[in-house]
Motif scaffolding. Sequence first.
Motif, PDB file in Angstrom:
ATOM      1  N   LYS A  56       8.593   0.116  -0.883  1.00 35.40           N
ATOM      2  CA  LYS A  56       8.137  -0.335   0.221  1.00 35.40           C
ATOM      3  C   LYS A  56       7.312  -0.962   0.452  1.00 35.40           C
ATOM      4  O   LYS A  56       7.294  -2.283   0.491  1.00 35.40           O
ATOM      5  CB  LYS A  56       7.941   0.846   1.452  1.00 35.40           C
ATOM      6  N   PHE A  96      10.990  -2.281   6.292  1.00 34.32           N
ATOM      7  CA  PHE A  96       9.748  -2.897   6.339  1.00 34.32           C
ATOM      8  C   PHE A  96       9.743  -4.372   5.984  1.00 34.32           C
ATOM      9  O   PHE A  96       8.868  -5.528   5.939  1.00 34.32           O
ATOM     10  CB  PHE A  96       8.855  -2.020   5.520  1.00 34.32           C
ATOM     11  N   SER A 123      -0.431  10.440   2.676  1.00 31.31           N
ATOM     12  CA  SER A 123       0.651   9.806   3.705  1.00 31.31           C
ATOM     13  C   SER A 123       2.456  10.038   3.313  1.00 31.31           C
ATOM     14  O   SER A 123       3.357  10.000   4.362  1.00 31.31           O
ATOM     15  CB  SER A 123       0.551  10.571   5.324  1.00 31.31           C
ATOM     16  N   ALA A 124       2.213   8.678   2.727  1.00 32.75           N
ATOM     17  CA  ALA A 124       3.617   7.632   2.813  1.00 32.75           C
ATOM     18  C   ALA A 124       3.981   6.958   4.152  1.00 32.75           C
ATOM     19  O   ALA A 124       4.395   6.042   3.424  1.00 32.75           O
ATOM     20  CB  ALA A 124       4.543   8.516   2.255  1.00 32.75           C
ATOM     21  N   GLY A 125       3.552   7.378   4.954  1.00 34.01           N
ATOM     22  CA  GLY A 125       4.180   6.744   6.121  1.00 34.01           C
ATOM     23  C   GLY A 125       5.041   6.207   6.341  1.00 34.01           C
ATOM     24  O   GLY A 125       6.149   5.477   6.968  1.00 34.01           O
ATOM     25  N   LEU A 126       6.207   7.310   5.491  1.00 35.95           N
ATOM     26  CA  LEU A 126       7.605   6.727   5.884  1.00 35.95           C
ATOM     27  C   LEU A 126       8.621   7.600   7.626  1.00 35.95           C
ATOM     28  O   LEU A 126       7.978   8.524   7.813  1.00 35.95           O
ATOM     29  CB  LEU A 126       8.740   7.074   4.876  1.00 35.95           C
ATOM     30  N   TYR A 127       9.337   6.484   7.920  1.00 42.11           N
ATOM     31  CA  TYR A 127       9.976   7.013   9.014  1.00 42.11           C
ATOM     32  C   TYR A 127      11.223   8.522   8.219  1.00 42.11           C
ATOM     33  O   TYR A 127      12.527   7.722   8.429  1.00 42.11           O
ATOM     34  CB  TYR A 127      10.863   5.690   9.890  1.00 42.11           C
ATOM     35  N   ILE A 133       0.681  -1.105  -0.210  1.00 42.83           N
ATOM     36  CA  ILE A 133      -0.105   0.199   0.217  1.00 42.83           C
ATOM     37  C   ILE A 133       1.127   1.137  -0.068  1.00 42.83           C
ATOM     38  O   ILE A 133       2.335   0.568   0.916  1.00 42.83           O
ATOM     39  CB  ILE A 133      -0.883  -0.002   1.432  1.00 42.83           C
ATOM     40  N   THR A 192       0.104   4.965   1.399  1.00 43.61           N
ATOM     41  CA  THR A 192      -1.530   6.185   1.281  1.00 43.61           C
ATOM     42  C   THR A 192      -0.561   7.841   0.756  1.00 43.61           C
ATOM     43  O   THR A 192       0.578   7.695   0.865  1.00 43.61           O
ATOM     44  CB  THR A 192      -0.943   6.459   3.021  1.00 43.61           C
ATOM     45  N   SER A 251       1.664   3.021   8.364  1.00 44.74           N
ATOM     46  CA  SER A 251       2.237   1.928   7.985  1.00 44.74           C
ATOM     47  C   SER A 251       2.299   1.005   8.513  1.00 44.74           C
ATOM     48  O   SER A 251       1.990  -0.725   8.352  1.00 44.74           O
ATOM     49  CB  SER A 251       3.722   2.576   8.047  1.00 44.74           C
ATOM     50  N   ARG A 283       2.492  10.041  11.866  1.00 45.09           N
ATOM     51  CA  ARG A 283       1.881   8.973  10.043  1.00 45.09           C
ATOM     52  C   ARG A 283       1.957   8.005  10.385  1.00 45.09           C
ATOM     53  O   ARG A 283       2.178   7.375   9.163  1.00 45.09           O
ATOM     54  CB  ARG A 283       0.963  10.390   9.398  1.00 45.09           C
ATOM     55  N   THR A 284       3.247   7.741  11.117  1.00 43.37           N
ATOM     56  CA  THR A 284       3.975   6.286  10.731  1.00 43.37           C
ATOM     57  C   THR A 284       2.935   4.928  11.880  1.00 43.37           C
ATOM     58  O   THR A 284       3.006   4.054  11.427  1.00 43.37           O
ATOM     59  CB  THR A 284       5.187   6.229  11.295  1.00 43.37           C
TER      60      THR A 284
END
Lengths: 300, 275
Positions: free
Chosen positions: A144, A100, A84-88, A80, A82, B124, B120-121
């Motif tokens: 990812k 990941f 917001s990308a959801g990366l650190y 997926i 998203t 994930s 927002r992680t």
Amino acid sequence: MVEMIEVRGVSKSFGSQQVLKDVDFQVKAGEIVGLLGPNGAGKTTVIRILNGVIKADAGTISIMGLSPTQSDDIRAISGIVTESAGLYHQMSGLENLEFFAELYGVEDNAQIKRLLELFELVDHQHKPVGTYSTGMKKRLALSKALLHNPKILFLDEPTNGLDPDGIKMVLSYLKTYNQQTGTTIILCSHVLHQLEPICDSFAFLENKTIVEQGSKQELEQKYLTEIVVSVSTDYVPQEKTFLGFRCEKFENGMTITLPSKEEISTILKELLKHHRVYSVEIANNDLESIYFKVREKINR
Amino acid sequence: MNKRMMKAIIKKDLRDIYRTKSLLTTIIIIPIIFSIVFPTILIGSALLFDLEKAMGADMQKMLDMFLNEIGTKQRIAETPEQQIVYLFINYILPSLFLLVPIITASVVAANSFVGEKERRTLESLLFSPVSIKTLFISKTVASFIPSFLVSVISFILCGLIINGLGYQLFQEIIFPSGNWIVLITCLSPMVTLMTVLLNLFISSRVKTYQEAQNISGIIILPVIGMIAGQASGLFLVGVEITLMISAAILLLNLILLQRITKLNDRHVLFEKQIH
């Protein structure tokens, strides 16, 4: 093709606000489906429900025979991206992918290197993601999502923030990836012209539900009651009709409104008798025109 | 539970602490204050000033209680000055020291969970195949390890200061006493775990780091009570009471763990965090 995703009568509310109402939706294995709809239509909620991170209030969902809320297996076979990308951000690109890869149980050590090369991130792999541009973050988020060679790929606005080169690269890669691996892809976007060349079918989300679904050809047949043809020619129409069809002149040509595609040959035959024709193009069968026709019909 | 996933999450969280300057600063400053500054001020004052006069008559009540408590057991504190310092080092300071695991565990745990939501992680992680149980346990371990480590380092530092400076006053090694040993082996790990679990529990229900911090601040109140109670001469917390408190917190931790394992609905967690 077999139905890979089957959604029946799904509804969802957050508090008193209803977001989805009686959604029916099918996706065949190996298909690229464009999920279209205005902002706030519920596209992201559909994707979240399909991934089992949000539970539907009503209805049934089956993904390869599994229920998203009852099994972690769906998330193991899905990738997926998203919005917001959801990366650190404090970790480097490489560290993000390594993390990941562990979560998704990736065994192939060369996979990370391959994806970094494919998405042109090799030179930036050791930099913190917080310093990446939006486009680079999006490309890393795609890497990812592809780490574990997913069977289903959910992409929520995957081209947001990419420059034209990046958009072209990502979309053409997705098409090639789909053709080579048979991965089913669900793509959410409101940039319709980007979806048109790569999607096999489209689902339109309007008024909290899927109001229409089908291939472009099927949608054209259903919604295009007349064809507007743009003809580049040396013929200059003197009247507002040509062979009885409504026409309008423009510089170096004219547009003719026809009841069906079959009439294109008729007008061309007649034109070519005495004039030159440089190009002929259907002006109103692009996805955007169909999208507005669908919305117009639903909101009528 | 998937060990590979657990290891990855713990490693990632520990690296995150190391790289988050504000977090790292907190877990460095807190031990310095509680294990270096406070004991140094206390023992340094005893060496430089006449503590008995400085503290006044109110101190007598506390000292009487203290003498009743330890009089028959230990002969280490003979002069009033030694008694005052011994009382502070073994009764007031351990209570103050409890703030080290509480504050450390509180900031680390809040960063680990609500911090993921704010950045927002968490999205994930919830979209990945990690089970909620694996996620919670990994986060608990990742918060417990650095917090407990900070407590142990603080304990060692505190010991060095107390023995280093206190030797001039007592002419012998006075640290660690029984109170300190049960503190570091029983009470401190229990309090650390409680703070982490409570934070995790609160974090799964609130939306911001600030909210989590505010609510978890309540944990400090019993410690303040312990300090105030002992300082006013109401009671003294010795080895037996420390062990009893540890046992009570162990029980509370088990209840919290049981409650947390029931929070295994991914969608409940996601909707609470995102919407």
